[in-house]
Design an enzyme around this catalytic site. Structure first.
Site, short mmCIF file in Angstrom:
data_model
loop_
_atom_site.label_atom_id
_atom_site.label_comp_id
_atom_site.label_asym_id
_atom_site.label_seq_id
_atom_site.Cartn_x
_atom_site.Cartn_y
_atom_site.Cartn_z
N CYS A 216 -66.10 -43.40 -7.57
CA CYS A 216 -64.63 -43.55 -7.54
C CYS A 216 -64.23 -44.95 -7.09
CB CYS A 216 -64.07 -42.48 -6.60
SG CYS A 216 -62.32 -42.68 -6.21
N CYS B 277 -61.56 -45.03 -4.29
CA CYS B 277 -62.17 -44.64 -3.02
C CYS B 277 -62.82 -45.85 -2.36
CB CYS B 277 -63.23 -43.55 -3.23
SG CYS B 277 -62.61 -42.03 -3.96
#
Length: 111
Positions: free
Chosen positions: A32, A35
């Site tokens: 991600c 993230c």
């Protein structure tokens, strides 16, 4: 050294639900991008609130049971847990200011 611990399903109850302070849980994944982009802000906030609140991470690929239990549909998803209950939920990357704001709402007065 990071102040943010990676939490397993086995440790979740003790480390998050039974914690004596607010816990911001970052549901994330290694793949991600948002993230990873949010990681420095999380580290800053973890240092700033050390002893007052905790930030922990849960990898949704490594802990699919927790992701299912908390209906995580996208990452990053952040849950603010206090007193064993989810008090707030956010999906998407957040900046340092917003992370601090979330924690401040759940600190005991005078902290």
């Amino acid at each position: 050294m990071s102040l943010i611990a990676e939490i397993s399903e086995a440790a979740f109850a003790t480390e998050v639900l039974q914690a004596g302070q607010p816990v911001l849980v970052d549901f994330h994944a290694q793949w991600c991008g948002p993230c990873k982009a949010m990681a420095p802000a999380l580290e800053d906030v973890a240092r700033e609130y050390e002893g007052l609140a905790r930030i922990v991470k849960v990898d949704i690929d490594a802990q699919p049971g927790l992701a299912q239990t908390y209906s995580i549909r996208g990452v990053p998803t952040l849950l603010l847990v206090a007193g064993g209950e989810v008090k707030e939920r956010y999906t998407g990357g957040l900046g340092r200011g917003k992370l601090s704001e979330i924690l401040e709402r759940h600190l005991e007065p005078g902290q």
